[in-house]
Scaffold this motif. Structure first.
Motif, PDB file in Angstrom:
ATOM      1  N   ILE A  74     -24.638 -54.892  -1.087  1.00 43.57           N
ATOM      2  CA  ILE A  74     -25.051 -53.949  -2.125  1.00 43.57           C
ATOM      3  C   ILE A  74     -25.607 -52.676  -1.486  1.00 43.57           C
ATOM      4  O   ILE A  74     -26.034 -52.683  -0.334  1.00 43.57           O
ATOM      5  CB  ILE A  74     -26.111 -54.555  -3.074  1.00 43.57           C
ATOM      6  N   PHE A  75     -25.576 -51.596  -2.256  1.00 44.84           N
ATOM      7  CA  PHE A  75     -26.015 -50.305  -1.716  1.00 44.84           C
ATOM      8  C   PHE A  75     -26.583 -49.436  -2.817  1.00 44.84           C
ATOM      9  O   PHE A  75     -26.251 -49.592  -3.997  1.00 44.84           O
ATOM     10  CB  PHE A  75     -24.841 -49.579  -1.053  1.00 44.84           C
ATOM     11  N   ILE A  76     -27.439 -48.519  -2.415  1.00 43.73           N
ATOM     12  CA  ILE A  76     -27.935 -47.487  -3.321  1.00 43.73           C
ATOM     13  C   ILE A  76     -28.379 -46.304  -2.478  1.00 43.73           C
ATOM     14  O   ILE A  76     -28.845 -46.475  -1.339  1.00 43.73           O
ATOM     15  CB  ILE A  76     -29.100 -47.999  -4.207  1.00 43.73           C
ATOM     16  N   SER A  77     -28.207 -45.104  -3.004  1.00 40.39           N
ATOM     17  CA  SER A  77     -28.564 -43.891  -2.262  1.00 40.39           C
ATOM     18  C   SER A  77     -30.070 -43.769  -2.096  1.00 40.39           C
ATOM     19  O   SER A  77     -30.837 -44.083  -3.015  1.00 40.39           O
ATOM     20  CB  SER A  77     -28.022 -42.655  -2.996  1.00 40.39           C
ATOM     21  N   THR A  78     -30.487 -43.260  -0.935  1.00 40.37           N
ATOM     22  CA  THR A  78     -31.921 -43.113  -0.666  1.00 40.37           C
ATOM     23  C   THR A  78     -32.288 -41.718  -0.169  1.00 40.37           C
ATOM     24  O   THR A  78     -33.473 -41.400  -0.064  1.00 40.37           O
ATOM     25  CB  THR A  78     -32.388 -44.144   0.387  1.00 40.37           C
ATOM     26  N   SER A  79     -31.299 -40.884   0.155  1.00 37.35           N
ATOM     27  CA  SER A  79     -31.616 -39.534   0.635  1.00 37.35           C
ATOM     28  C   SER A  79     -32.005 -38.640  -0.539  1.00 37.35           C
ATOM     29  O   SER A  79     -31.570 -38.854  -1.680  1.00 37.35           O
ATOM     30  CB  SER A  79     -30.420 -38.924   1.371  1.00 37.35           C
ATOM     31  N   LYS A  80     -32.765 -37.614  -0.262  1.00 33.76           N
ATOM     32  CA  LYS A  80     -33.255 -36.707  -1.309  1.00 33.76           C
ATOM     33  C   LYS A  80     -32.094 -36.081  -2.077  1.00 33.76           C
ATOM     34  O   LYS A  80     -32.085 -36.060  -3.307  1.00 33.76           O
ATOM     35  CB  LYS A  80     -34.125 -35.622  -0.689  1.00 33.76           C
ATOM     36  N   ILE A  81     -31.079 -35.596  -1.359  1.00 33.97           N
ATOM     37  CA  ILE A  81     -29.972 -34.898  -2.014  1.00 33.97           C
ATOM     38  C   ILE A  81     -29.160 -35.828  -2.907  1.00 33.97           C
ATOM     39  O   ILE A  81     -28.743 -35.453  -4.004  1.00 33.97           O
ATOM     40  CB  ILE A  81     -29.056 -34.209  -0.962  1.00 33.97           C
ATOM     41  N   GLN A  82     -28.964 -37.068  -2.471  1.00 34.10           N
ATOM     42  CA  GLN A  82     -28.186 -38.000  -3.288  1.00 34.10           C
ATOM     43  C   GLN A  82     -28.999 -38.547  -4.458  1.00 34.10           C
ATOM     44  O   GLN A  82     -28.452 -38.799  -5.536  1.00 34.10           O
ATOM     45  CB  GLN A  82     -27.632 -39.129  -2.420  1.00 34.10           C
ATOM     46  N   ILE A  83     -30.291 -38.735  -4.245  1.00 31.17           N
ATOM     47  CA  ILE A  83     -31.146 -39.178  -5.366  1.00 31.17           C
ATOM     48  C   ILE A  83     -31.136 -38.134  -6.479  1.00 31.17           C
ATOM     49  O   ILE A  83     -31.003 -38.449  -7.671  1.00 31.17           O
ATOM     50  CB  ILE A  83     -32.591 -39.446  -4.879  1.00 31.17           C
ATOM     51  N   GLU A  84     -31.249 -36.857  -6.092  1.00 26.99           N
ATOM     52  CA  GLU A  84     -31.330 -35.783  -7.080  1.00 26.99           C
ATOM     53  C   GLU A  84     -30.014 -35.583  -7.827  1.00 26.99           C
ATOM     54  O   GLU A  84     -30.002 -35.292  -9.021  1.00 26.99           O
ATOM     55  CB  GLU A  84     -31.728 -34.469  -6.396  1.00 26.99           C
ATOM     56  N   HIS A  85     -28.876 -35.763  -7.133  1.00 28.11           N
ATOM     57  CA  HIS A  85     -27.593 -35.391  -7.726  1.00 28.11           C
ATOM     58  C   HIS A  85     -26.743 -36.574  -8.188  1.00 28.11           C
ATOM     59  O   HIS A  85     -25.772 -36.365  -8.918  1.00 28.11           O
ATOM     60  CB  HIS A  85     -26.788 -34.553  -6.728  1.00 28.11           C
ATOM     61  N   THR A  86     -27.062 -37.788  -7.753  1.00 26.69           N
ATOM     62  CA  THR A  86     -26.228 -38.928  -8.164  1.00 26.69           C
ATOM     63  C   THR A  86     -27.033 -40.036  -8.843  1.00 26.69           C
ATOM     64  O   THR A  86     -26.713 -40.448  -9.955  1.00 26.69           O
ATOM     65  CB  THR A  86     -25.464 -39.517  -6.961  1.00 26.69           C
ATOM     66  N   VAL A  87     -28.078 -40.514  -8.213  1.00 24.66           N
ATOM     67  CA  VAL A  87     -28.824 -41.649  -8.770  1.00 24.66           C
ATOM     68  C   VAL A  87     -29.715 -41.223  -9.927  1.00 24.66           C
ATOM     69  O   VAL A  87     -29.778 -41.875 -10.973  1.00 24.66           O
ATOM     70  CB  VAL A  87     -29.686 -42.333  -7.672  1.00 24.66           C
TER      71      VAL A  87
ATOM     72  N   ALA B 172     -29.048 -48.786   2.561  1.00 18.36           N
ATOM     73  CA  ALA B 172     -29.676 -47.571   2.031  1.00 18.36           C
ATOM     74  C   ALA B 172     -28.702 -46.434   2.301  1.00 18.36           C
ATOM     75  O   ALA B 172     -28.649 -45.889   3.405  1.00 18.36           O
ATOM     76  CB  ALA B 172     -31.011 -47.326   2.710  1.00 18.36           C
ATOM     77  N   MET B 173     -27.897 -46.109   1.292  1.00 16.60           N
ATOM     78  CA  MET B 173     -26.828 -45.134   1.521  1.00 16.60           C
ATOM     79  C   MET B 173     -27.396 -43.769   1.901  1.00 16.60           C
ATOM     80  O   MET B 173     -28.380 -43.316   1.344  1.00 16.60           O
ATOM     81  CB  MET B 173     -25.936 -45.024   0.281  1.00 16.60           C
ATOM     82  N   ASP B 174     -26.734 -43.137   2.889  1.00 20.78           N
ATOM     83  CA  ASP B 174     -27.159 -41.857   3.451  1.00 20.78           C
ATOM     84  C   ASP B 174     -28.495 -42.001   4.176  1.00 20.78           C
ATOM     85  O   ASP B 174     -29.360 -41.118   4.128  1.00 20.78           O
ATOM     86  CB  ASP B 174     -27.255 -40.782   2.360  1.00 20.78           C
TER      87      ASP B 174
END
Length: 497
Positions: A93-106, A135-137
């Motif tokens: 399993i995976f989920i985004s953890t970087s600031k840019i991906q949290i703001e624009h995808t999650v 933890a993606m990205d």
């Protein structure tokens, strides 16, 4: 001895390479080859993506392989359920953890993301299945937040955490530092997944291993999204030969596996590809060839040999060739030439090379025969009488070859993916399975629909002897057949000496 486990994602991330889509039969064939190679975990696909993907993953999971089978799932119960239903050993399993991906995808708070990750791990473990969390990205995520989420999933019972360099932005120095920091706080094994956007996927993976990573994610031939992933062959050789660590990979199958992926994807590796490329152990320079003929380690790494990876050493003739390699080629073909004749042959080879001509083994033999005044046509093992090729819409390309082989009349037939392939297979059948065609290249000499084609082929026997020849003509099938028969004739002569 520390052992680094190999997680192969050719069937999942590798298949995400633009232009690649594996049907189920290909996926099963690749999975069996990866198991033969000794891969520890095979990421067989993304079961929730399509019905076909689900069926392929489930069938691979039930093949009875030695490797464990993993499936990728988003952090939603429907995906996880579908993956578990595919009978996998591990859910990734995976989920985004970087600031840019949290703001624009999650578009969730950091606390919510940690909570989702923990719930996902707990849900998977409640079904008695192994769990990997990514933890993606990760390489663009703040280190302290990475530590927080990885510690949370560790406490929830995760079996292994993955650190993905999702956009290939890391460097070996930053990767070493990141893995070192995570290893200080984590007890579960740490895995890395590196992309090759900056050409550093292998170097970053190696740096992660140096820093203590327990597992590496790789693909065969480095295929994958955008610029691809870390290549299994490169990473494994670095781990074993350079770092002195163990893996469960049977390295003698590396070239065999690379060629399978080439064939099934249609993506040909550049000849200068490390470890598994056609030129990885080929030598043209006279200085290099002379040294290698005396002692291989003079101009090869030594810590990795061609036999170690399932390769063959080749001494190639070209404009940089020296007397020793040309003399060796002639001696292997049964020609004893004087120093004067040898000098003339070497000079002619260099002259042709300066004109941009590709020089084949047969060219050198022909030069020797002309200069020595002895053309040995009567020694040909195979004399072609007739070649017939049938092809067309809804007709499987089929070739029939009628020839004299060592005085015995033989007729062989073969099918192929095209008329040339069928013809080459039929020629190979004339002398048995021990002869195989390792290289085939065709160039147009002239333009137009009646263009002359020039064909280059290399054939090799089971002992690693090889011979390169050419054929030319307006009929590309017959040019190919002529080239192969010329090469096989001289290779068979070399075998008999």
């Amino acid at each position: 001895m520390r052992t680094v486990t190999i997680y192969d994602t050719t069937l999942r991330d590798g298949e995400q390479m633009p232009g690649i889509s594996f049907p189920k039969s290909y996926k099963i064939q690749i999975a069996k080859q990866l198991d033969k190679l000794g891969v520890d975990v095979i990421e067989a696909g993304f079961p929730a993506a399509t019905q076909g993907e689900f069926e392929a993953v489930r069938e691979i999971a039930n093949l009875g392989l030695n490797a464990r089978v993993s499936g990728l799932a988003r952090l939603v119960n429907e995906d996880i359920d579908r993956t578990i239903q595919a009978d996998v050993d591990m859910v990734h399993i995976f989920i985004s953890t970087s600031k840019i991906q949290i703001e624009h995808t999650v578009k969730k708070s950091r606390e919510e993301i940690v909570e989702m990750a923990v719930e996902g791990v707990e849900y998977i473990k409640s079904h008695g299945v192994e769990c990997m969390f990514s933890a993606m990205d990760a390489t663009r995520t703040e280190v302290e937040y990475l530590k927080t989420i990885y510690k949370a999933v560790e406490d929830a019972g995760v079996d292994i955490v993955n650190v993905p360099d999702t956009v290939g932005i890391a460097t070996p120095f930053s990767m070493y530092g990141l893995i070192s920091e995570l290893k200080k706080v984590l007890e579960v094994p740490v895995d890395v997944h590196c992309h090759n956007d900056l050409g550093l996927a292998v170097a970053n993976t190696y740096a992660a291993v140096k820093a203590g990573a327990d597992q590496v994610q790789v693909t065969i031939n480095g295929i994958g999204e955008r610029a691809g992933n870390a290549s299994l062959a490169d990473v494994v050789i670095l781990i074993k030969a350079v770092e002195g660590l163990e893996t469960n990979i049977k390295t003698e199958y590396l070239v065999e596996t690379a060629r399978l992926i080439e064939r099934l994807t249609g993506i040909k590796l550049p000849p200068n590809t490390p470890i598994v490329g056609d030129n990885a152990f080929s030598h043209e320079s006279g200085i290099h060839a002379h040294g290698v003929l005396s002692e291989a380690t003079t101009f090869e790494p030594g810590i990795v040999t061609p036999e170690m990876v399932g390769h063959r050493r080749k001494i190639v003739v070209g404009k940089h060739a020296g007397r020793h390699q040309i003399k060796k080629l002639l001696e292997d073909a049964g020609y004893a030439v004087s120093d004067d004749v040898l000098t003339k042959i070497v000079d002619k080879v260099k002259e042709l090379g300066d004109k941009g001509k590709k020089i084949t083994d047969l060219d050198v033999i022909t030069l020797a025969e002309v200069l020595m005044g002895e053309v040995k046509k009567e020694e040909r093992v195979i004399q072609l009488d007739e070649a017939t090729v049938i092809t067309g819409n809804r007709i499987t390309p089929t070739a029939v070859i009628n020839a004299d082989v060592n005085g015995e009349r033989k007729i062989t037939s073969a099918i192929g993916v095209g008329p040339v392939d069928a013809a080459l297979r039929a020629v190979a059948e004339l002398v048995g399975k021990q002869i195989r065609i390792t290289e085939f290249r065709m160039d147009a000499i002239t333009g137009g629909s009646d263009a002359l084609a020039e064909v280059y082929v290399t054939v090799e026997d089971e002992e690693g002897r090889s011979f390169t020849s050419r054929g030319a003509g307006a009929d590309i099938v017959m040019a190919s057949v002529d080239a192969v028969i010329n090469a096989v004739n001289y290779l068979m002569k070399m075998r008999s000496r």
